[in-house]
Scaffold this motif. Structure first.
Motif, PDB file in Angstrom:
ATOM      1  N   LEU A   5       0.839  -1.193   0.000  1.00  0.00           N
ATOM      2  CA  LEU A   5       0.000   0.000   0.000  1.00  0.00           C
ATOM      3  C   LEU A   5       0.876   1.245   0.000  1.00  0.00           C
ATOM      4  N   THR A   6       0.695   2.090  -0.977  1.00  0.00           N
ATOM      5  CA  THR A   6       1.450   3.340  -1.054  1.00  0.00           C
ATOM      6  C   THR A   6       0.505   4.500  -0.797  1.00  0.00           C
ATOM      7  N   LEU A   7       0.836   5.328   0.196  1.00  0.00           N
ATOM      8  CA  LEU A   7       0.003   6.464   0.553  1.00  0.00           C
ATOM      9  C   LEU A   7       0.740   7.762   0.262  1.00  0.00           C
ATOM     10  N   PHE A   8      -0.005   8.774  -0.178  1.00  0.00           N
ATOM     11  CA  PHE A   8       0.604  10.074  -0.387  1.00  0.00           C
ATOM     12  C   PHE A   8       0.553  10.882   0.911  1.00  0.00           C
ATOM     13  N   PRO A   9       1.218  12.051   0.964  1.00  0.00           N
ATOM     14  CA  PRO A   9       1.412  12.753   2.248  1.00  0.00           C
ATOM     15  C   PRO A   9       0.146  13.010   3.057  1.00  0.00           C
ATOM     16  N   ASP A  10      -0.926  13.496   2.432  1.00  0.00           N
ATOM     17  CA  ASP A  10      -2.137  13.775   3.202  1.00  0.00           C
ATOM     18  C   ASP A  10      -2.734  12.498   3.779  1.00  0.00           C
ATOM     19  N   GLN A  11      -2.613  11.403   3.061  1.00  0.00           N
ATOM     20  CA  GLN A  11      -3.117  10.133   3.585  1.00  0.00           C
ATOM     21  C   GLN A  11      -2.297   9.679   4.788  1.00  0.00           C
ATOM     22  N   LYS A  34      -9.748  10.041   0.827  1.00  0.00           N
ATOM     23  CA  LYS A  34     -10.176   9.885   2.225  1.00  0.00           C
ATOM     24  C   LYS A  34     -10.669   8.467   2.512  1.00  0.00           C
ATOM     25  N   SER A  35     -11.629   8.011   1.706  1.00  0.00           N
ATOM     26  CA  SER A  35     -12.246   6.705   1.949  1.00  0.00           C
ATOM     27  C   SER A  35     -11.231   5.578   1.834  1.00  0.00           C
ATOM     28  N   TYR A  36     -10.350   5.665   0.868  1.00  0.00           N
ATOM     29  CA  TYR A  36      -9.333   4.633   0.658  1.00  0.00           C
ATOM     30  C   TYR A  36      -8.465   4.494   1.904  1.00  0.00           C
ATOM     31  N   THR A  71     -13.891   0.499  -3.641  1.00  0.00           N
ATOM     32  CA  THR A  71     -12.734   0.954  -2.862  1.00  0.00           C
ATOM     33  C   THR A  71     -12.234  -0.166  -1.967  1.00  0.00           C
ATOM     34  N   ALA A  72     -13.172  -0.884  -1.341  1.00  0.00           N
ATOM     35  CA  ALA A  72     -12.809  -1.992  -0.459  1.00  0.00           C
ATOM     36  C   ALA A  72     -12.047  -3.075  -1.217  1.00  0.00           C
ATOM     37  N   MET A  73     -12.469  -3.365  -2.434  1.00  0.00           N
ATOM     38  CA  MET A  73     -11.796  -4.393  -3.224  1.00  0.00           C
ATOM     39  C   MET A  73     -10.369  -3.974  -3.577  1.00  0.00           C
ATOM     40  N   MET A  74     -10.179  -2.691  -3.897  1.00  0.00           N
ATOM     41  CA  MET A  74      -8.837  -2.197  -4.195  1.00  0.00           C
ATOM     42  C   MET A  74      -7.925  -2.311  -2.974  1.00  0.00           C
ATOM     43  N   VAL A  75      -8.464  -1.986  -1.807  1.00  0.00           N
ATOM     44  CA  VAL A  75      -7.672  -2.055  -0.582  1.00  0.00           C
ATOM     45  C   VAL A  75      -7.278  -3.503  -0.280  1.00  0.00           C
ATOM     46  N   LEU A  76      -8.222  -4.421  -0.405  1.00  0.00           N
ATOM     47  CA  LEU A  76      -7.927  -5.827  -0.134  1.00  0.00           C
ATOM     48  C   LEU A  76      -6.847  -6.349  -1.083  1.00  0.00           C
ATOM     49  N   LYS A  77      -6.909  -5.939  -2.328  1.00  0.00           N
ATOM     50  CA  LYS A  77      -5.917  -6.374  -3.304  1.00  0.00           C
ATOM     51  C   LYS A  77      -4.526  -5.888  -2.918  1.00  0.00           C
ATOM     52  N   ALA A  78      -4.447  -4.675  -2.352  1.00  0.00           N
ATOM     53  CA  ALA A  78      -3.156  -4.099  -1.975  1.00  0.00           C
ATOM     54  C   ALA A  78      -2.661  -4.615  -0.629  1.00  0.00           C
ATOM     55  N   LEU A  79      -3.571  -4.777   0.324  1.00  0.00           N
ATOM     56  CA  LEU A  79      -3.174  -5.106   1.694  1.00  0.00           C
ATOM     57  C   LEU A  79      -3.073  -6.594   1.978  1.00  0.00           C
ATOM     58  N   ALA A  80      -3.864  -7.399   1.301  1.00  0.00           N
ATOM     59  CA  ALA A  80      -3.901  -8.822   1.645  1.00  0.00           C
ATOM     60  C   ALA A  80      -3.806  -9.706   0.407  1.00  0.00           C
ATOM     61  N   LEU A 162     -13.853   5.338  15.764  1.00  0.00           N
ATOM     62  CA  LEU A 162     -14.911   5.727  14.847  1.00  0.00           C
ATOM     63  C   LEU A 162     -14.277   6.586  13.764  1.00  0.00           C
ATOM     64  N   LEU A 163     -14.430   6.158  12.514  1.00  0.00           N
ATOM     65  CA  LEU A 163     -13.862   6.864  11.378  1.00  0.00           C
ATOM     66  C   LEU A 163     -15.001   7.439  10.546  1.00  0.00           C
ATOM     67  N   ALA A 164     -14.783   8.598   9.956  1.00  0.00           N
ATOM     68  CA  ALA A 164     -15.821   9.224   9.137  1.00  0.00           C
ATOM     69  C   ALA A 164     -15.166  10.025   8.030  1.00  0.00           C
ATOM     70  N   ASP A 165     -15.871  10.122   6.906  1.00  0.00           N
ATOM     71  CA  ASP A 165     -15.405  10.995   5.832  1.00  0.00           C
ATOM     72  C   ASP A 165     -16.602  11.642   5.157  1.00  0.00           C
ATOM     73  N   CYS A 166     -16.343  12.694   4.394  1.00  0.00           N
ATOM     74  CA  CYS A 166     -17.448  13.366   3.713  1.00  0.00           C
ATOM     75  C   CYS A 166     -16.943  14.440   2.769  1.00  0.00           C
ATOM     76  N   ASN A 167     -17.800  14.793   1.814  1.00  0.00           N
ATOM     77  CA  ASN A 167     -17.701  16.055   1.094  1.00  0.00           C
ATOM     78  C   ASN A 167     -18.577  17.005   1.898  1.00  0.00           C
ATOM     79  N   PRO A 168     -18.009  18.041   2.492  1.00  0.00           N
ATOM     80  CA  PRO A 168     -18.725  18.837   3.500  1.00  0.00           C
ATOM     81  C   PRO A 168     -19.937  19.586   2.976  1.00  0.00           C
TER      82      PRO A 168
END
Length: 444
Positions: A5-11, A34-36, A71-80, A162-168
């Motif tokens: 998993l490669t994250l950029f600075p804000d992540q 955010k969600s990723y 998004t969940a499928m992409m994360v699983l592919k990268a992390l596991a 508890l995690l949350a994200d949004c377009n405000p």
């Protein structure tokens, strides 16, 4: 987080924020990442704690397949990647079971059966995806289910998150009240949260994700003002009754800033802060220019140099701008003790032309801003298309006709901006509506 998993600075900054807070909200522009990041953290926690339960909640179950599920499928592919054959992905039941028995559930808050499942379980992580679409009642329900007791191989208990994200959305929203104001939502009088330090949040703007093609955001400029605020700017917007400036005024009058040689007149204006510490107002320093002459001149902000400065610092900044932009003069407020601000400027460079204004004589900040708002509404003030003056525009949209300096933070950038446009317009510093209304062509 993982070799896959490669994250950029804000992540990465969001990962650190989650580590320090029990309740974390990431907000900002569409496709900021955010969600990723938040779902990745959920998977990491599920992998570390065997047999643990975690859940993702959206407003509706129907929206899951086209939003958070890919998004969940992409994360699983990268992390596991090594566990792919052992992961049970049940899309119909909306549940992912990892090789270690941990489960990640996906629920729609408007599904009564799903809510019953949520209320009958305990979770180590709850991810509220696009939290602004949930109501406060749902939030108050689900946080009671953040109550797991999982232990890892070292005997350490999992930290509940508890995690949350949004377009405000609007600042009147309960999410902004909790994370932005650290207040109990919808309670009068306003009541501080019992545990404000447990709540952390951060912004993702459209520059946060370097993998997004810039042209994606160009299309968002065709959206409504409210939708642009949410998905393009990623900002919590004001809904101020009686606001002097509007998003529509700004949007309708945007234009490319002329080259410096094309300006017929430029000025520098300063609204000095009375002190310099982390809690002080900023010193507003603005450069503005005029193209043409009255009654047909058009006006443009050129540079925002505002910040926290000592007197010598703001004076030096203003003088440098005076020469750089070929300004007619530097407009500066007088102090309660007299012309100390002008003296500070002249002590650094006696050659500069200075116009002193005394705004305290029967004219408040809102009165000074009204004629400038009218000038913009008539189509003669133009801001650029980018977010170069984002902080100024935030202050403009929050300025109302009943502004009270005793209750509200000083709009320092707006004050300097008003001084600059007013000087360009009349050559007399701040103007009063009764004077400005007599100018031919003022009203459209």
């Amino acid at each position: 987080m993982s070799d896959g998993l490669t994250l950029f600075p804000d992540q990465l900054a969001l990962v650190d924020l989650v580590a320090k807070h029990k309740f974390t909200c990431a907000y900002g522009s569409s496709r900021g990442g955010k969600s990723y990041t938040l779902f990745s953290l959920m998977v990491v926690r599920a992998l570390a704690f065997k047999g643990s339960n975690h859940c993702v909640i959206r407003q509706t179950a129907a929206s899951i397949p086209s939003t958070i599920w890919p998004t969940a499928m992409m994360v699983l592919k990268a992390l596991a990647p090594g566990y792919r054959e052992e992961i049970d992905v049940n899309s119909s039941n909306r549940c992912i079971t990892l090789h270690n028995g941990s489960k990640i559930w996906f629920f729609g808050a408007q599904d009564d059966a799903a809510v019953e499942k949520i209320m009958g379980a305990e979770f180590a992580t709850i991810f509220l995806n696009e939290i602004v679409n949930l109501d406060l009642k749902t939030y108050n329900k689900v946080i009671t289910r953040l109550n797991a007791n999982d232990i890892d191989e070292d005997g350490d208990r999992i930290d509940l998150k508890l995690l949350a994200d949004c377009n405000p959305k609007s600042k009147a929203h309960w999410v902004y009240q909790i994370w932005g104001l650290k207040q109990v939502p919808d309670k009068e009088p306003p009541t501080p949260l019992f545990n404000p330090d447990a709540f952390g949040w951060m912004a993702f703007d459209r520059n946060s994700n370097p993998d997004v093609d810039a042209s994606y955001y160009d299309e968002l400029r065709n959206l409504s003002d409210e939708e642009q605020a949410r998905f393009l700017d990623g900002e919590w917007y004001d809904e101020s009754v009686g606001a002097l400036f509007s998003r529509a005024d700004l949007k309708d009058n945007r234009a490319t800033t002329p080259d410096l040689d094309d300006f017929d007149l430029t000025v520098v204006a300063i609204d000095p802060a009375v002190s310099n510490n982390p809690d002080s107002d900023e010193t507003g320093i603005f450069v503005a220019g005029a193209v043409g002459e009255e009654p047909e001149a058009h006006y443009y902000p050129i540079a925002d140099l505002s910040g926290h400065y000592h007197p010598q610092e703001w004076a030096t900044k203003a003088i440098e701008a005076y020469w750089r932009y070929g300004a007619k003069c530097i407009v500066v407020e007088t102090t309660m003790g007299g012309n100390q601000n002008a003296y500070t400027l002249r002590s650094i460079d006696p050659r500069v032309s200075i116009v002193e204004v005394n705004p305290g004589r029967g004219q408040g900040k809102n009165e000074r801003a009204k004629p400038i708002a009218t000038l913009m509404r008539s189509g003669r003030i133009h801001h650029p298309y980018d977010d170069q003056f984002k902080e100024l525009e935030r202050q403009m949209l929050a300025m109302t006709g009943d502004y009270d300096r005793k209750r509200q933070k000083s709009p320092d950038r707006l004050d300097a901006y008003v001084y600059a446009i007013s000087e360009l317009l009349t050559g007399k510093g701040p103007v009063k509506p009764v004077v400005i209304s007599k100018i031919k062509g003022w009203f459209s």
